[in-house]
Write a protein that holds these residues in place. Structure first.
Motif, PDB file in Angstrom:
ATOM      1  N   THR A 113       1.013  -1.284  -0.056  1.00 47.82           N
ATOM      2  CA  THR A 113      -0.008  -0.080   0.029  1.00 47.82           C
ATOM      3  C   THR A 113       0.789   1.336  -0.202  1.00 47.82           C
ATOM      4  O   THR A 113       0.513   2.413  -0.604  1.00 47.82           O
ATOM      5  CB  THR A 113      -0.860   0.175   1.156  1.00 47.82           C
ATOM      6  OG1 THR A 113      -1.778  -1.079   1.225  1.00 47.82           O
ATOM      7  CG2 THR A 113      -1.638   1.347   1.210  1.00 47.82           C
ATOM      8  N   ALA A 114       1.717   1.168   0.844  1.00 40.24           N
ATOM      9  CA  ALA A 114       2.979   2.289   0.903  1.00 40.24           C
ATOM     10  C   ALA A 114       3.394   2.711  -0.414  1.00 40.24           C
ATOM     11  O   ALA A 114       3.599   3.801  -1.000  1.00 40.24           O
ATOM     12  CB  ALA A 114       3.858   2.236   2.050  1.00 40.24           C
ATOM     13  N   VAL A 115       3.868   1.723  -1.200  1.00 47.12           N
ATOM     14  CA  VAL A 115       4.625   1.528  -2.581  1.00 47.12           C
ATOM     15  C   VAL A 115       3.419   2.209  -3.461  1.00 47.12           C
ATOM     16  O   VAL A 115       3.687   3.205  -4.118  1.00 47.12           O
ATOM     17  CB  VAL A 115       5.157   0.382  -3.072  1.00 47.12           C
ATOM     18  CG1 VAL A 115       5.699   0.464  -4.457  1.00 47.12           C
ATOM     19  CG2 VAL A 115       6.293  -0.093  -1.983  1.00 47.12           C
TER      20      VAL A 115
ATOM     21  N   TYR B 115       0.742   3.921  -2.828  1.00 51.76           N
ATOM     22  CA  TYR B 115       0.375   5.424  -2.604  1.00 51.76           C
ATOM     23  C   TYR B 115       1.546   6.366  -2.989  1.00 51.76           C
ATOM     24  O   TYR B 115       1.488   7.497  -3.497  1.00 51.76           O
ATOM     25  CB  TYR B 115       0.312   5.528  -1.038  1.00 51.76           C
ATOM     26  CG  TYR B 115       0.015   6.754  -0.455  1.00 51.76           C
ATOM     27  CD1 TYR B 115      -1.370   7.290  -0.802  1.00 51.76           C
ATOM     28  CD2 TYR B 115       0.959   7.596   0.193  1.00 51.76           C
ATOM     29  CE1 TYR B 115      -1.504   8.639  -0.220  1.00 51.76           C
ATOM     30  CE2 TYR B 115       0.714   8.806   0.470  1.00 51.76           C
ATOM     31  CZ  TYR B 115      -0.479   9.430   0.509  1.00 51.76           C
ATOM     32  OH  TYR B 115      -0.915  10.705   0.928  1.00 51.76           O
ATOM     33  N   SER B 116       2.833   5.942  -2.759  1.00 56.56           N
ATOM     34  CA  SER B 116       3.779   6.767  -3.280  1.00 56.56           C
ATOM     35  C   SER B 116       4.040   7.054  -4.506  1.00 56.56           C
ATOM     36  O   SER B 116       4.275   8.083  -5.038  1.00 56.56           O
ATOM     37  CB  SER B 116       5.237   6.121  -2.512  1.00 56.56           C
ATOM     38  OG  SER B 116       5.131   5.925  -1.281  1.00 56.56           O
ATOM     39  N   VAL B 117       4.056   5.940  -5.461  1.00 61.64           N
ATOM     40  CA  VAL B 117       3.764   5.867  -6.801  1.00 61.64           C
ATOM     41  C   VAL B 117       2.929   6.929  -7.350  1.00 61.64           C
ATOM     42  O   VAL B 117       2.819   7.753  -8.368  1.00 61.64           O
ATOM     43  CB  VAL B 117       4.053   4.455  -7.451  1.00 61.64           C
ATOM     44  CG1 VAL B 117       3.825   4.712  -8.907  1.00 61.64           C
ATOM     45  CG2 VAL B 117       5.264   3.886  -7.034  1.00 61.64           C
TER      46      VAL B 117
ATOM     47  N   LEU C  19       2.525  10.703  -3.892  1.00 61.31           N
ATOM     48  CA  LEU C  19       3.776  11.202  -3.367  1.00 61.31           C
ATOM     49  C   LEU C  19       4.726  11.670  -4.486  1.00 61.31           C
ATOM     50  O   LEU C  19       4.932  12.842  -4.754  1.00 61.31           O
ATOM     51  CB  LEU C  19       4.392  10.583  -2.358  1.00 61.31           C
ATOM     52  CG  LEU C  19       3.762  10.212  -1.207  1.00 61.31           C
ATOM     53  CD1 LEU C  19       4.516   9.428  -0.247  1.00 61.31           C
ATOM     54  CD2 LEU C  19       3.404  11.567  -0.465  1.00 61.31           C
ATOM     55  N   VAL C  20       5.084  10.927  -5.616  1.00 61.89           N
ATOM     56  CA  VAL C  20       5.957  11.110  -6.388  1.00 61.89           C
ATOM     57  C   VAL C  20       5.219  12.081  -7.420  1.00 61.89           C
ATOM     58  O   VAL C  20       6.051  13.211  -7.631  1.00 61.89           O
ATOM     59  CB  VAL C  20       6.365   9.882  -7.167  1.00 61.89           C
ATOM     60  CG1 VAL C  20       7.130  10.250  -8.369  1.00 61.89           C
ATOM     61  CG2 VAL C  20       7.212   8.856  -6.125  1.00 61.89           C
TER      62      VAL C  20
ATOM     63  N   THR D 120       3.258  14.527  -6.934  1.00 61.21           N
ATOM     64  CA  THR D 120       2.916  15.647  -6.393  1.00 61.21           C
ATOM     65  C   THR D 120       4.221  16.350  -6.098  1.00 61.21           C
ATOM     66  O   THR D 120       4.333  17.540  -6.528  1.00 61.21           O
ATOM     67  CB  THR D 120       2.359  15.474  -4.765  1.00 61.21           C
ATOM     68  OG1 THR D 120       1.275  14.746  -4.940  1.00 61.21           O
ATOM     69  CG2 THR D 120       2.451  16.783  -4.093  1.00 61.21           C
TER      70      THR D 120
END
Length: 311
Positions: free
Chosen positions: A40-42, A44-46, A49-50, A52
């Motif tokens: 989930t963190a991966v 969400y980051s891909v 976050l990235v 953004t």
């Protein structure tokens, strides 16, 4: 008075603890390994976050698909110097306030009506919620035809009773508010559904006690329904406000920001800048939209959730 039998309660073992249950030392126990959170963190980051952080960087550049040049805050300065861009920013705030406020008021009134004892209550709930299920583009194209100043059904019906209907989508004074009315029509069903869930969760004992004390319908609504449906109100306000600030599809389908720039919002301005090849300027617009939504929604959410309900 009925007697109450108290049975012994077996202390729960560590293996019986629910996820995130408090454990000794103030720590939280979870039966799952932290590795379960990694996918989930991966994702969400891909996906969030990235992009953004990349948007923040590219908003400071003049870029194309193959190269970029760092220019600092020039894109933001240009954004607020262009009258069309400032107009889109102003329209966004007006559109968001009008649509979210209307959905809160109408959603609450419809929810009170649809939780009362009326004939065909289930059918009426379906009718109110149906527009939410319809495609936004489809709704925009439909009302573009209905609001045609010369051949549209709305002006035709007004003409029958002797009223000369305005140019709903062609008159600069009416265009933005006409789209806002359509947006309210399409989205009020979701607000009503949220309010219905909030109202039916109110314990019936409160209403019965108010009735015994001689409270009328208005007093029961003002002193019980309205304060206890506060969580639903907060949800409707936040969701409607975010949707209004990010609105694009309906406006683009109905007017494409016209006539002129009178119904442009930030999202439609950003899209037009992308079409024109001003990628850095449009990315700066995206960043501004992100910051505006964050700056409005987070403090508002904190303010609405900090107050307790006192009966």
């Amino acid at each position: 008075m009925k007697s109450v039998t108290i049975t012994s309660i077996r202390p729960r073992s560590r293996s019986d603890a629910t996820p995130a249950a408090p454990a000794a030392g103030g720590k939280f126990y979870t039966p799952y390994s932290f590795w379960f959170y990694l996918p989930t963190a991966v994702i969400y980051s891909v996906l969030f976050l990235v992009p953004t952080f990349a948007s923040f960087y590219y908003s400071l550049t003049r870029w194309s698909l193959f190269e970029s040049k760092f220019i600092g805050l020039d894109n933001f300065v240009l954004f607020f110097q262009e009258p069309a861009l400032v107009k889109g920013f102003t329209n966004t705030l007006i559109f968001a306030v009008v649509t979210s406020g209307s959905k809160v008021v109408l959603g609450l009134l419809l929810a009170v009506l649809l939780t009362s004892r009326i004939v065909g209550r289930g059918y009426l709930r379906s009718v109110v919620f149906f527009p939410v299920l319809v495609s936004t583009i489809g709704v925009g194209l439909l009302f573009q035809v209905l609001m045609n100043p010369e051949q549209g059904l709305i002006n035709g019906a007004l003409g029958v009773i002797g009223i000369d209907g305005p140019g709903w989508l062609t008159d600069p004074k009416w265009a933005l508010m006409s789209i806002a009315l359509v947006d309210v029509w399409k989205g009020v069903g979701l607000a009503t559904l949220i309010y219905i869930a909030g109202i039916v969760s109110i314990p019936r004992e409160y209403m019965e006690a108010a009735r015994v004390d001689g409270a009328g319908s208005w007093e029961s609504f003002r002193r019980i329904v309205l304060p206890l449906s506060r969580p639903a109100t907060v949800t409707v306000v936040i969701l409607s406000l975010i949707g209004g600030l990010r609105s694009f599809e309906l406006i683009w389908a109905m007017t494409r920001g016209g006539p002129g720039f009178t119904s442009d919002v930030i999202s439609s301005v950003i899209y037009k800048q992308y079409q024109a090849g001003f990628y850095g300027l449009s990315t700066a617009g995206n960043v501004i939209l992100f910051l505006v939504v964050t700056a409005i929604v987070l403090p508002l959410s904190w303010f609405l959730n900090r107050k307790e309900v006192n009966l």
